[in-house]
Design a protein around this motif. Sequence first.
Motif, PDB file in Angstrom:
ATOM      1  N   ASP A   1     -17.054  26.364 -52.485  1.00  0.00           N
ATOM      2  CA  ASP A   1     -17.347  26.005 -53.870  1.00  0.00           C
ATOM      3  C   ASP A   1     -18.547  26.780 -54.414  1.00  0.00           C
ATOM      4  O   ASP A   1     -19.561  26.942 -53.732  1.00  0.00           O
ATOM      5  N   PHE A   2     -18.414  27.219 -55.652  1.00  0.00           N
ATOM      6  CA  PHE A   2     -19.515  27.884 -56.340  1.00  0.00           C
ATOM      7  C   PHE A   2     -19.878  27.187 -57.647  1.00  0.00           C
ATOM      8  O   PHE A   2     -21.061  26.911 -57.909  1.00  0.00           O
ATOM      9  N   VAL A   3     -18.879  26.866 -58.477  1.00  0.00           N
ATOM     10  CA  VAL A   3     -19.128  26.384 -59.832  1.00  0.00           C
ATOM     11  C   VAL A   3     -19.904  25.068 -59.808  1.00  0.00           C
ATOM     12  O   VAL A   3     -20.966  24.931 -60.440  1.00  0.00           O
ATOM     13  N   ILE A   4     -19.393  24.073 -59.088  1.00  0.00           N
ATOM     14  CA  ILE A   4     -20.050  22.769 -59.068  1.00  0.00           C
ATOM     15  C   ILE A   4     -21.421  22.873 -58.389  1.00  0.00           C
ATOM     16  O   ILE A   4     -22.392  22.250 -58.838  1.00  0.00           O
ATOM     17  N   SER A   5     -21.503  23.669 -57.341  1.00  0.00           N
ATOM     18  CA  SER A   5     -22.794  23.860 -56.671  1.00  0.00           C
ATOM     19  C   SER A   5     -23.798  24.508 -57.608  1.00  0.00           C
ATOM     20  O   SER A   5     -24.984  24.147 -57.631  1.00  0.00           O
ATOM     21  N   PHE A   6     -23.343  25.463 -58.392  1.00  0.00           N
ATOM     22  CA  PHE A   6     -24.240  26.186 -59.301  1.00  0.00           C
ATOM     23  C   PHE A   6     -24.857  25.257 -60.339  1.00  0.00           C
ATOM     24  O   PHE A   6     -26.045  25.355 -60.646  1.00  0.00           O
ATOM     25  N   PHE A   7     -24.057  24.323 -60.880  1.00  0.00           N
ATOM     26  CA  PHE A   7     -24.546  23.444 -61.933  1.00  0.00           C
ATOM     27  C   PHE A   7     -25.396  22.290 -61.400  1.00  0.00           C
ATOM     28  O   PHE A   7     -26.132  21.668 -62.163  1.00  0.00           O
ATOM     29  N   THR A   8     -25.285  21.969 -60.127  1.00  0.00           N
ATOM     30  CA  THR A   8     -26.023  20.828 -59.579  1.00  0.00           C
ATOM     31  C   THR A   8     -27.122  21.237 -58.602  1.00  0.00           C
ATOM     32  O   THR A   8     -27.786  20.374 -58.040  1.00  0.00           O
ATOM     33  N   ALA A   9     -27.317  22.530 -58.389  1.00  0.00           N
ATOM     34  CA  ALA A   9     -28.305  22.999 -57.414  1.00  0.00           C
ATOM     35  C   ALA A   9     -29.708  23.000 -58.018  1.00  0.00           C
ATOM     36  O   ALA A   9     -29.884  23.047 -59.235  1.00  0.00           O
ATOM     37  N   GLY A  10     -30.688  22.967 -57.137  1.00  0.00           N
ATOM     38  CA  GLY A  10     -32.086  23.095 -57.521  1.00  0.00           C
ATOM     39  C   GLY A  10     -32.599  24.477 -57.179  1.00  0.00           C
ATOM     40  O   GLY A  10     -31.863  25.313 -56.631  1.00  0.00           O
ATOM     41  N   PRO A  11     -33.857  24.761 -57.460  1.00  0.00           N
ATOM     42  CA  PRO A  11     -34.409  26.108 -57.207  1.00  0.00           C
ATOM     43  C   PRO A  11     -34.460  26.479 -55.735  1.00  0.00           C
ATOM     44  O   PRO A  11     -34.445  27.667 -55.395  1.00  0.00           O
ATOM     45  N   ASP A  12     -34.528  25.495 -54.852  1.00  0.00           N
ATOM     46  CA  ASP A  12     -34.639  25.777 -53.415  1.00  0.00           C
ATOM     47  C   ASP A  12     -33.405  25.348 -52.638  1.00  0.00           C
ATOM     48  O   ASP A  12     -33.476  25.145 -51.429  1.00  0.00           O
ATOM     49  N   SER A  13     -32.273  25.197 -53.303  1.00  0.00           N
ATOM     50  CA  SER A  13     -31.072  24.709 -52.621  1.00  0.00           C
ATOM     51  C   SER A  13     -29.884  25.632 -52.838  1.00  0.00           C
ATOM     52  O   SER A  13     -28.750  25.179 -52.915  1.00  0.00           O
ATOM     53  N   ALA A  14     -30.132  26.929 -52.934  1.00  0.00           N
ATOM     54  CA  ALA A  14     -29.045  27.892 -53.134  1.00  0.00           C
ATOM     55  C   ALA A  14     -28.163  27.957 -51.893  1.00  0.00           C
ATOM     56  O   ALA A  14     -28.656  27.985 -50.757  1.00  0.00           O
ATOM     57  N   THR A  15     -26.858  27.979 -52.113  1.00  0.00           N
ATOM     58  CA  THR A  15     -25.899  28.137 -51.024  1.00  0.00           C
ATOM     59  C   THR A  15     -25.456  29.594 -50.951  1.00  0.00           C
ATOM     60  O   THR A  15     -25.831  30.418 -51.792  1.00  0.00           O
ATOM     61  N   LEU A  16     -24.637  29.914 -49.960  1.00  0.00           N
ATOM     62  CA  LEU A  16     -24.177  31.296 -49.818  1.00  0.00           C
ATOM     63  C   LEU A  16     -23.414  31.801 -51.040  1.00  0.00           C
ATOM     64  O   LEU A  16     -23.659  32.928 -51.493  1.00  0.00           O
ATOM     65  N   PRO A  17     -22.479  31.031 -51.609  1.00  0.00           N
ATOM     66  CA  PRO A  17     -21.819  31.526 -52.832  1.00  0.00           C
ATOM     67  C   PRO A  17     -22.792  31.793 -53.970  1.00  0.00           C
ATOM     68  O   PRO A  17     -22.638  32.774 -54.703  1.00  0.00           O
ATOM     69  N   ILE A  18     -23.798  30.930 -54.128  1.00  0.00           N
ATOM     70  CA  ILE A  18     -24.786  31.135 -55.194  1.00  0.00           C
ATOM     71  C   ILE A  18     -25.625  32.377 -54.901  1.00  0.00           C
ATOM     72  O   ILE A  18     -25.921  33.172 -55.802  1.00  0.00           O
ATOM     73  N   TYR A  19     -25.997  32.567 -53.640  1.00  0.00           N
ATOM     74  CA  TYR A  19     -26.771  33.752 -53.270  1.00  0.00           C
ATOM     75  C   TYR A  19     -25.969  35.022 -53.529  1.00  0.00           C
ATOM     76  O   TYR A  19     -26.498  36.021 -54.039  1.00  0.00           O
ATOM     77  N   ILE A  20     -24.685  35.010 -53.174  1.00  0.00           N
ATOM     78  CA  ILE A  20     -23.832  36.181 -53.399  1.00  0.00           C
ATOM     79  C   ILE A  20     -23.724  36.487 -54.882  1.00  0.00           C
ATOM     80  O   ILE A  20     -23.785  37.641 -55.311  1.00  0.00           O
ATOM     81  N   TRP A  21     -23.566  35.438 -55.682  1.00  0.00           N
ATOM     82  CA  TRP A  21     -23.462  35.636 -57.136  1.00  0.00           C
ATOM     83  C   TRP A  21     -24.730  36.278 -57.692  1.00  0.00           C
ATOM     84  O   TRP A  21     -24.673  37.145 -58.561  1.00  0.00           O
ATOM     85  N   GLY A  22     -25.891  35.865 -57.194  1.00  0.00           N
ATOM     86  CA  GLY A  22     -27.139  36.447 -57.663  1.00  0.00           C
ATOM     87  C   GLY A  22     -27.336  37.874 -57.173  1.00  0.00           C
ATOM     88  O   GLY A  22     -27.830  38.732 -57.909  1.00  0.00           O
ATOM     89  N   ALA A  23     -26.923  38.134 -55.916  1.00  0.00           N
ATOM     90  CA  ALA A  23     -27.138  39.461 -55.348  1.00  0.00           C
ATOM     91  C   ALA A  23     -26.160  40.491 -55.888  1.00  0.00           C
ATOM     92  O   ALA A  23     -26.482  41.683 -55.963  1.00  0.00           O
ATOM     93  N   ILE A  24     -24.969  40.043 -56.272  1.00  0.00           N
ATOM     94  CA  ILE A  24     -23.942  40.986 -56.706  1.00  0.00           C
ATOM     95  C   ILE A  24     -24.259  41.587 -58.068  1.00  0.00           C
ATOM     96  O   ILE A  24     -23.664  42.594 -58.481  1.00  0.00           O
ATOM     97  N   LYS A  25     -25.218  40.996 -58.796  1.00  0.00           N
ATOM     98  CA  LYS A  25     -25.626  41.566 -60.080  1.00  0.00           C
ATOM     99  C   LYS A  25     -26.240  42.953 -59.900  1.00  0.00           C
ATOM    100  O   LYS A  25     -26.198  43.788 -60.805  1.00  0.00           O
TER     101      LYS A  25
END
Length: 265
Positions: free
Chosen positions: A207-231
Amino acid sequence: MKKRTLRRGLTAIWWLILIFLYLPLAVVVLFSFNSANSAASFTGVSLRWYKRLMGNEEILSALSNSLILAIVSSAVALVIGCLIGYGMYRHRHRKLGWLIVLIYLPIVLPDIVFGISEMAFFVQIHRMTGLLQPGLGTMIIAHVTFQIPFVALIVYSRFVGLDPTLFEAAKDLYASPAQRAFHFMLPTIKPALISAFFLSFTLSVDDFVISFFTAGPDSATLPIYIWGAIKKGVSPEINAIATLMIGAVTIAAILSLLFSHRRQP
């Protein structure tokens, strides 16, 4: 002759669909072993990007968050979903159309709508009470809410496949409700429970979408990290992360499938 031609045509379409679905994944796996600094060309085989992953604290933190999120949310969803599935079976002869709608709603609802509604809910609760600050805790709650329907339906289908007289036989043998639960029902639906857990685990890790909207600044998961790094562009390091995720999800999916088809002696 026409049947044979039709069969060959359908077989060819089947293989084309498989190639279309899995060839991009194969490319990602291949380029994760690329020795070049760029993902544009393949120059040789190397494990340098996997070694870099092991020394990247941000990636290790994201991996840790993903595992904690997936394991905890899957365990909680397993307990709640099992109880709901059994309740659906016990009251299956009643008119429970509204309950079926509530069970299926998180499954058919678009992830972005579900994620935004969860975020708005947590923000309002935090403003009023100071609780549920966005972070790993809110992510676990959000994941549990969309994992429960899958667990409930798997457990319900397992109960429906049982002979109803088995429950009566357990009562006739003077088994208490606790004894029926721990010595009859749980061992009987054990494959369904294991299958539901691994399915929930797969959904959470992916999951990425639901994690992205409910995550905090220090709770990034692998999908969120990939989304940020792929920019910054697709690098072999991103391919290595994606390969590890593909492997984890594949193993969990295979285990879920194996246990879902396992038959009790």
